[in-house]
Design a protein around this motif. Structure first.
Motif, PDB file in Angstrom:
ATOM      1  N   MET A  39       0.966  -1.359   0.059  1.00 48.38           N
ATOM      2  CA  MET A  39       0.126   0.045   0.098  1.00 48.38           C
ATOM      3  C   MET A  39       0.724   1.357  -0.095  1.00 48.38           C
ATOM      4  O   MET A  39       0.386   2.124  -0.312  1.00 48.38           O
ATOM      5  CB  MET A  39      -0.787  -0.008   1.206  1.00 48.38           C
ATOM      6  N   GLU A  40       2.078   1.234   0.382  1.00 48.23           N
ATOM      7  CA  GLU A  40       2.875   2.378   0.579  1.00 48.23           C
ATOM      8  C   GLU A  40       3.177   2.973  -0.933  1.00 48.23           C
ATOM      9  O   GLU A  40       2.977   4.343  -1.099  1.00 48.23           O
ATOM     10  CB  GLU A  40       4.400   1.867   0.991  1.00 48.23           C
ATOM     11  N   TYR A  41       3.279   2.317  -2.134  1.00 46.80           N
ATOM     12  CA  TYR A  41       3.316   3.007  -3.447  1.00 46.80           C
ATOM     13  C   TYR A  41       2.185   3.515  -3.605  1.00 46.80           C
ATOM     14  O   TYR A  41       2.330   4.508  -4.329  1.00 46.80           O
ATOM     15  CB  TYR A  41       3.770   1.756  -4.260  1.00 46.80           C
ATOM     16  N   LEU A  42       1.047   2.911  -3.246  1.00 37.77           N
ATOM     17  CA  LEU A  42      -0.378   3.753  -3.687  1.00 37.77           C
ATOM     18  C   LEU A  42      -0.238   5.202  -2.831  1.00 37.77           C
ATOM     19  O   LEU A  42      -0.845   6.250  -3.237  1.00 37.77           O
ATOM     20  CB  LEU A  42      -1.356   2.831  -3.023  1.00 37.77           C
ATOM     21  N   CYS A  43       0.186   5.042  -1.385  1.00 34.93           N
ATOM     22  CA  CYS A  43       0.536   6.402  -0.716  1.00 34.93           C
ATOM     23  C   CYS A  43       1.256   7.611  -1.322  1.00 34.93           C
ATOM     24  O   CYS A  43       0.925   8.498  -1.367  1.00 34.93           O
ATOM     25  CB  CYS A  43       0.605   6.066   0.449  1.00 34.93           C
ATOM     26  N   SER A  44       2.336   6.868  -1.817  1.00 32.51           N
ATOM     27  CA  SER A  44       3.241   7.539  -2.423  1.00 32.51           C
ATOM     28  C   SER A  44       2.821   8.333  -3.600  1.00 32.51           C
ATOM     29  O   SER A  44       3.100   9.444  -3.915  1.00 32.51           O
ATOM     30  CB  SER A  44       4.669   6.755  -2.783  1.00 32.51           C
ATOM     31  N   GLY A  45       2.081   7.617  -4.510  1.00 29.04           N
ATOM     32  CA  GLY A  45       1.526   8.109  -5.746  1.00 29.04           C
ATOM     33  C   GLY A  45       0.346   9.104  -5.263  1.00 29.04           C
ATOM     34  O   GLY A  45       0.411  10.259  -6.165  1.00 29.04           O
ATOM     35  N   TYR A  46      -0.163   8.792  -4.530  1.00 30.08           N
ATOM     36  CA  TYR A  46      -1.068   9.900  -3.981  1.00 30.08           C
ATOM     37  C   TYR A  46      -0.509  11.081  -3.576  1.00 30.08           C
ATOM     38  O   TYR A  46      -1.127  12.193  -3.890  1.00 30.08           O
ATOM     39  CB  TYR A  46      -2.169   9.270  -3.024  1.00 30.08           C
ATOM     40  N   ARG A  47       0.453  11.107  -2.756  1.00 36.27           N
ATOM     41  CA  ARG A  47       0.983  12.150  -2.228  1.00 36.27           C
ATOM     42  C   ARG A  47       1.730  13.088  -3.300  1.00 36.27           C
ATOM     43  O   ARG A  47       1.591  14.361  -3.118  1.00 36.27           O
ATOM     44  CB  ARG A  47       2.213  11.704  -1.079  1.00 36.27           C
ATOM     45  N   GLU A  48       2.485  12.381  -4.210  1.00 37.29           N
ATOM     46  CA  GLU A  48       3.042  12.905  -5.431  1.00 37.29           C
ATOM     47  C   GLU A  48       1.952  13.662  -6.044  1.00 37.29           C
ATOM     48  O   GLU A  48       2.051  14.866  -6.702  1.00 37.29           O
ATOM     49  CB  GLU A  48       3.547  12.062  -6.297  1.00 37.29           C
ATOM     50  N   LEU A  49       0.868  13.151  -6.301  1.00 33.75           N
ATOM     51  CA  LEU A  49      -0.291  13.773  -7.248  1.00 33.75           C
ATOM     52  C   LEU A  49      -1.049  14.992  -6.440  1.00 33.75           C
ATOM     53  O   LEU A  49      -1.035  16.141  -7.055  1.00 33.75           O
ATOM     54  CB  LEU A  49      -1.466  12.798  -7.572  1.00 33.75           C
ATOM     55  N   MET A  50      -1.036  14.919  -5.258  1.00 31.00           N
ATOM     56  CA  MET A  50      -1.701  15.997  -4.650  1.00 31.00           C
ATOM     57  C   MET A  50      -0.699  17.044  -4.350  1.00 31.00           C
ATOM     58  O   MET A  50      -0.990  18.299  -4.582  1.00 31.00           O
ATOM     59  CB  MET A  50      -1.884  15.426  -2.964  1.00 31.00           C
ATOM     60  N   GLU A  51       0.752  16.770  -4.287  1.00 31.32           N
ATOM     61  CA  GLU A  51       1.718  17.891  -4.353  1.00 31.32           C
ATOM     62  C   GLU A  51       1.654  18.696  -5.584  1.00 31.32           C
ATOM     63  O   GLU A  51       1.578  19.781  -5.600  1.00 31.32           O
ATOM     64  CB  GLU A  51       2.922  17.209  -3.992  1.00 31.32           C
ATOM     65  N   TYR A  52       1.611  17.902  -6.694  1.00 30.42           N
ATOM     66  CA  TYR A  52       1.765  18.429  -8.120  1.00 30.42           C
ATOM     67  C   TYR A  52       0.313  19.200  -8.145  1.00 30.42           C
ATOM     68  O   TYR A  52       0.541  20.399  -8.710  1.00 30.42           O
ATOM     69  CB  TYR A  52       1.461  17.334  -8.859  1.00 30.42           C
ATOM     70  N   LEU A  53      -0.716  18.935  -7.665  1.00 26.94           N
ATOM     71  CA  LEU A  53      -2.073  19.837  -8.051  1.00 26.94           C
ATOM     72  C   LEU A  53      -2.036  20.931  -7.047  1.00 26.94           C
ATOM     73  O   LEU A  53      -2.417  21.930  -7.566  1.00 26.94           O
ATOM     74  CB  LEU A  53      -3.249  18.871  -7.450  1.00 26.94           C
ATOM     75  N   THR A  54      -1.259  20.938  -6.059  1.00 23.54           N
ATOM     76  CA  THR A  54      -1.271  21.813  -4.968  1.00 23.54           C
ATOM     77  C   THR A  54      -0.110  22.851  -5.212  1.00 23.54           C
ATOM     78  O   THR A  54      -0.512  24.351  -5.513  1.00 23.54           O
ATOM     79  CB  THR A  54      -1.076  21.379  -3.603  1.00 23.54           C
ATOM     80  N   LEU A  55       0.889  22.323  -5.735  1.00 18.98           N
ATOM     81  CA  LEU A  55       2.018  23.403  -5.751  1.00 18.98           C
ATOM     82  C   LEU A  55       2.479  23.817  -7.309  1.00 18.98           C
ATOM     83  O   LEU A  55       3.106  24.923  -7.458  1.00 18.98           O
ATOM     84  CB  LEU A  55       3.370  22.865  -5.321  1.00 18.98           C
ATOM     85  N   HIS A  56       2.120  22.950  -8.389  1.00 16.72           N
ATOM     86  CA  HIS A  56       2.444  23.388  -9.521  1.00 16.72           C
ATOM     87  C   HIS A  56       1.078  23.735 -10.542  1.00 16.72           C
ATOM     88  O   HIS A  56       1.466  24.328 -11.683  1.00 16.72           O
ATOM     89  CB  HIS A  56       3.122  22.094 -10.060  1.00 16.72           C
ATOM     90  N   THR A  57       0.022  23.035 -10.425  1.00 12.80           N
ATOM     91  CA  THR A  57      -0.853  22.937 -11.481  1.00 12.80           C
ATOM     92  C   THR A  57      -1.289  24.316 -11.874  1.00 12.80           C
ATOM     93  O   THR A  57      -1.554  24.919 -12.709  1.00 12.80           O
ATOM     94  CB  THR A  57      -2.177  22.197 -11.200  1.00 12.80           C
ATOM     95  N   LEU A  58      -1.954  25.133 -10.546  1.00 13.02           N
ATOM     96  CA  LEU A  58      -2.427  26.424 -10.633  1.00 13.02           C
ATOM     97  C   LEU A  58      -1.437  27.410 -11.203  1.00 13.02           C
ATOM     98  O   LEU A  58      -1.717  28.297 -12.040  1.00 13.02           O
ATOM     99  CB  LEU A  58      -3.006  26.868  -9.614  1.00 13.02           C
ATOM    100  N   THR A  59      -0.276  27.271 -10.640  1.00 11.70           N
ATOM    101  CA  THR A  59       0.727  28.448 -10.768  1.00 11.70           C
ATOM    102  C   THR A  59       1.544  28.216 -12.000  1.00 11.70           C
ATOM    103  O   THR A  59       2.053  29.161 -12.623  1.00 11.70           O
ATOM    104  CB  THR A  59       1.777  28.595  -9.509  1.00 11.70           C
ATOM    105  N   CYS A  60       1.795  26.935 -12.450  1.00 13.87           N
ATOM    106  CA  CYS A  60       2.780  26.691 -13.518  1.00 13.87           C
ATOM    107  C   CYS A  60       1.944  26.278 -14.756  1.00 13.87           C
ATOM    108  O   CYS A  60       2.036  26.614 -16.105  1.00 13.87           O
ATOM    109  CB  CYS A  60       3.947  26.023 -13.102  1.00 13.87           C
ATOM    110  N   LEU A  61       1.257  24.933 -14.831  1.00 15.07           N
ATOM    111  CA  LEU A  61       0.644  24.503 -15.831  1.00 15.07           C
ATOM    112  C   LEU A  61      -0.586  25.134 -16.486  1.00 15.07           C
ATOM    113  O   LEU A  61      -0.655  25.157 -17.674  1.00 15.07           O
ATOM    114  CB  LEU A  61       0.175  22.868 -15.269  1.00 15.07           C
ATOM    115  N   VAL A  62      -1.280  25.488 -15.550  1.00 17.96           N
ATOM    116  CA  VAL A  62      -2.411  26.342 -16.133  1.00 17.96           C
ATOM    117  C   VAL A  62      -1.932  27.943 -16.656  1.00 17.96           C
ATOM    118  O   VAL A  62      -2.631  27.696 -18.060  1.00 17.96           O
ATOM    119  CB  VAL A  62      -3.456  26.864 -14.936  1.00 17.96           C
TER     120      VAL A  62
END
Length: 350
Positions: free
Chosen positions: A1-24
């Motif tokens: 289950m650790e790899y699922l948690c790691s993937g989830y954390r990475e996705l949440m970090e990306y959405l929080t820190l990068h999507t609005l300020t850079c990707l959009v």
């Protein structure tokens, strides 16, 4: 289950820190290309019949202006490629955008040493051009057909696909300077209140430019093109970010560091492949490489990772396949890995 948690954390970090300020903002820049830039202008500088010195020269230094990561560059790449750019210049732009990030090169030189900073800068510029030229040669028949189609079309352009005439140069420059400033403001890590103040001023300026120089139809076309690119790229991108995060839990850092010590072909190739699969947001690859160097990583593999990592990632690969097709995507990925591996081995000997 650790790899699922790691993937989830990475996705949440990306959405929080990068999507609005850079990707959009990157999507809005790409969508703006369809409205504010004429097909003739794109074909003049990046088209299959454009002057090679100009097209590859401009594309190879694009990263010094745009501080973007391997995912933020994707909508910009898709925008110029869909607009009629030649494959070679578009690929050069795709590699150079994240690889020749001026902030990252300066940060590399300060944190990892001048030799690695200089090696990264020179290697990225050279390989941006070499990889673009290689793609152009390997797919020259398709490029020739594309050039023939552009020549047959002349200066005409289908209005249903965008405004072929483009905007006057001064209006185009003002429009894109504001959009690039929005992108850069989100990449510079400004204090929250300062960022909001800067963003508010830039959006007000953008609103004025749109109101004075753009018609309602052009604004609607801009938003439609932005949405189309987002629909093409975002779903695959988010899946890739999740998988890259899961990969971090599967492959321990200590194992990677032990495997890439020295300057063997295996060490450099492994560093290139691992760098190509991992996702690095802008500047984050530098402290990771610093940690790996402290744990015994060789300088050759370090440079290989720095050249392959920012330019590629698992999310990036999946989206490139959607844009170019499987064959061209695999060719591009292979060229990046081979170039990074070769450079790492040469660099590691000094």
């Amino acid at each position: 289950m650790e790899y699922l948690c790691s993937g989830y954390r990475e996705l949440m970090e990306y959405l929080t820190l990068h999507t609005l300020t850079c990707l959009v903002p990157a999507f809005f820049i790409a969508g703006g290309i369809a409205v504010a830039v004429s097909s003739a202008a794109v074909l003049k500088y990046f088209g299959p019949t454009a002057n090679k010195y100009v097209s590859y020269g401009v594309a190879s230094v694009s990263g010094t202006v745009l501080a973007v990561c391997s995912c933020t560059i994707l909508p910009l790449f898709a925008g110029i490629y869909r607009k009629g750019s030649g494959l070679g210049p578009a690929i050069t732009f795709l590699y150079a955008g994240p690889a020749i990030n001026l902030l990252a090169i300066v940060f590399t030189a300060r944190l990892l040493g001048f030799d690695l900073g200089a090696g990264r800068a020179v290697g990225a510029v050279v390989f941006a051009v070499v990889i673009g030229l290689a793609m152009s040669v390997l797919y020259r028949r398709e490029e020739a057909a594309k050039a023939g189609a552009a020549a047959a079309a002349g200066q005409g352009f289908n209005p249903a696909a965008g405004t072929g005439a483009g905007k006057p140069p001064a209006q185009t420059l003002a429009f894109f300077l504001i959009l690039v400033a929005v992108l850069l403001a989100g990449s510079w890590g400004l204090p929250h209140l300062t960022y909001l103040a800067v963003l508010g001023g830039l959006l007000a300026a953008l609103g004025l430019v749109l109101a004075v120089w753009f018609t309602r139809e052009e604004v609607v076309e801009w938003l439609r093109e932005t949405f189309t690119l987002g629909r093409l790229i975002v779903p695959v991108l988010l899946v890739g970010v999740f998988l890259a995060g899961a990969l971090k839990a599967v492959v321990p850092d200590a194992w990677v560091a032990a495997a890439v010590g020295g300057n063997s072909l295996q060490a450099n190739l492994l560093a290139s492949v691992v760098g190509a699969l991992m996702y690095f947001s802008t500047l984050t690859e530098v402290p990771l490489v610093k940690a790996l160097l402290d744990m015994g990583m060789g300088k050759g593999p370090a440079l290989a990772l720095l050249l392959a990592g920012p330019a590629l990632s698992l999310p990036n690969m999946l989206v490139i396949r959607n844009i170019l097709g499987t064959k061209k995507a695999l060719t591009y990925i292979g060229l990046v890995v081979v170039a990074a591996t070769t450079t790492g081995m040469v660099f590691g000997r000094f």
